[in-house]
Motif scaffolding. Sequence first.
Motif, short mmCIF file in Angstrom:
data_model
loop_
_atom_site.label_atom_id
_atom_site.label_comp_id
_atom_site.label_asym_id
_atom_site.label_seq_id
_atom_site.Cartn_x
_atom_site.Cartn_y
_atom_site.Cartn_z
N LYS A 1 56.75 45.77 40.52
CA LYS A 1 57.00 47.21 40.79
C LYS A 1 55.39 46.87 40.36
CE LYS A 1 57.77 50.56 36.86
NZ LYS A 1 58.17 50.79 37.56
N THR A 2 54.53 47.90 40.92
CA THR A 2 53.71 48.00 40.84
C THR A 2 53.20 49.37 39.82
OG1 THR A 2 51.10 49.08 41.97
CG2 THR A 2 53.26 50.29 42.88
N THR A 3 52.51 49.21 38.94
CA THR A 3 51.89 50.23 37.89
C THR A 3 50.64 50.74 37.70
OG1 THR A 3 54.10 48.17 36.69
CG2 THR A 3 52.69 50.36 35.06
N ALA B 1 51.68 45.68 47.15
CA ALA B 1 50.41 45.58 47.03
C ALA B 1 49.92 46.01 47.50
CB ALA B 1 50.26 43.68 47.65
N ARG B 2 50.32 46.86 49.08
CA ARG B 2 49.56 47.80 50.49
C ARG B 2 49.32 48.60 49.27
NH1 ARG B 2 48.46 47.19 54.65
NH2 ARG B 2 49.81 45.39 55.43
N ALA B 3 50.16 49.22 48.37
CA ALA B 3 50.26 50.51 47.60
C ALA B 3 49.49 50.52 46.94
CB ALA B 3 51.60 51.24 47.05
N ALA B 4 49.60 49.86 46.20
CA ALA B 4 47.67 49.76 45.34
C ALA B 4 46.59 49.88 46.16
CB ALA B 4 48.11 48.18 44.50
N TRP B 5 46.20 48.86 46.87
CA TRP B 5 45.49 48.79 47.55
C TRP B 5 44.53 49.99 48.08
CZ3 TRP B 5 41.27 45.97 48.97
CH2 TRP B 5 40.66 45.58 50.27
N THR B 6 45.82 50.83 48.94
CA THR B 6 45.34 51.86 49.56
C THR B 6 45.30 53.20 48.07
OG1 THR B 6 46.93 51.98 51.01
CG2 THR B 6 46.34 54.11 50.71
N SER B 7 45.62 53.00 47.34
CA SER B 7 45.62 54.14 46.22
C SER B 7 44.28 53.77 45.47
CB SER B 7 46.45 53.72 44.90
OG SER B 7 46.86 52.89 43.89
N LEU B 8 43.48 52.58 45.51
CA LEU B 8 42.78 52.35 44.96
C LEU B 8 41.00 52.52 45.87
CD1 LEU B 8 43.09 49.56 43.27
CD2 LEU B 8 43.05 51.44 42.30
N GLY B 9 41.85 53.56 46.85
CA GLY B 9 40.58 53.29 47.63
C GLY B 9 40.17 51.93 48.76
N GLN B 10 40.65 50.94 49.21
CA GLN B 10 40.06 50.34 50.04
C GLN B 10 39.10 49.68 49.85
OE1 GLN B 10 41.96 51.59 53.42
NE2 GLN B 10 43.87 51.32 53.30
N PRO C 1 56.94 38.38 49.97
CA PRO C 1 58.54 39.53 50.84
C PRO C 1 57.97 40.51 50.79
CG PRO C 1 58.90 38.01 47.71
CD PRO C 1 57.42 37.93 48.46
N ASP C 2 58.86 41.63 51.63
CA ASP C 2 58.37 42.72 51.86
C ASP C 2 57.34 43.39 50.75
OD1 ASP C 2 58.38 42.40 54.49
OD2 ASP C 2 60.37 42.49 55.65
N ASP C 3 58.61 43.86 49.90
CA ASP C 3 58.37 44.63 48.96
C ASP C 3 56.90 44.42 48.07
OD1 ASP C 3 59.60 42.30 48.26
OD2 ASP C 3 61.40 43.57 46.44
#
Length: 190
Positions: A2-4, A94-103, A87-89
Amino acid sequence: GKTTPQGDVRVDPAAAIGGKAQALHALVEAGVHVPAWHVIAASACAAVLAQRDCIHALDRARDQVAQGQFAAASATMQTALHAAAIPDDVMELARAAWTSLGQGIVAVRSSAIGEDGADHSFAGQFDSVLGVHTFDALLDALRTCWASAFSERVIQYRMRHELDALDVQMAVIIQQQVDATSAGVLFTGD
């Protein structure tokens, strides 16, 4: 897994996100400005460790620990984790966190469950990776943080404190890295 996001810890912090992430959450709740962050809960590391190759590595490492071969046990686990598929999930989190932090440039920080207790402290024993600037490097940094839970010194420390040498649960913080002009560490005494 889970990303929080910062200020939005909807899971039991002690059981899922570890000491560092719990401390960051407490700072945010107290109104202290901290760089934006997300945490990949310890269940993501557990999902990686549940893969066949990691299960075999854990079995081998347990035999090595029983024989007092702590360096070999560490190498077995670290090699397995660095080679493990994510795993894909977990990849999506990780990708959602990376994207939300502006990459941008991030720090990837270990946040072990039970990192500090009344009878022990793992301060400085788990890895963090600074200056992560690509998604592939972020995935490598996740593996590095998970693998640090199985360093030789952590295994020996856990043995000295009568803890299961290989039963480590590791959450990982992904946090915007600040281009600081100065930095420091504060130690307090009780």
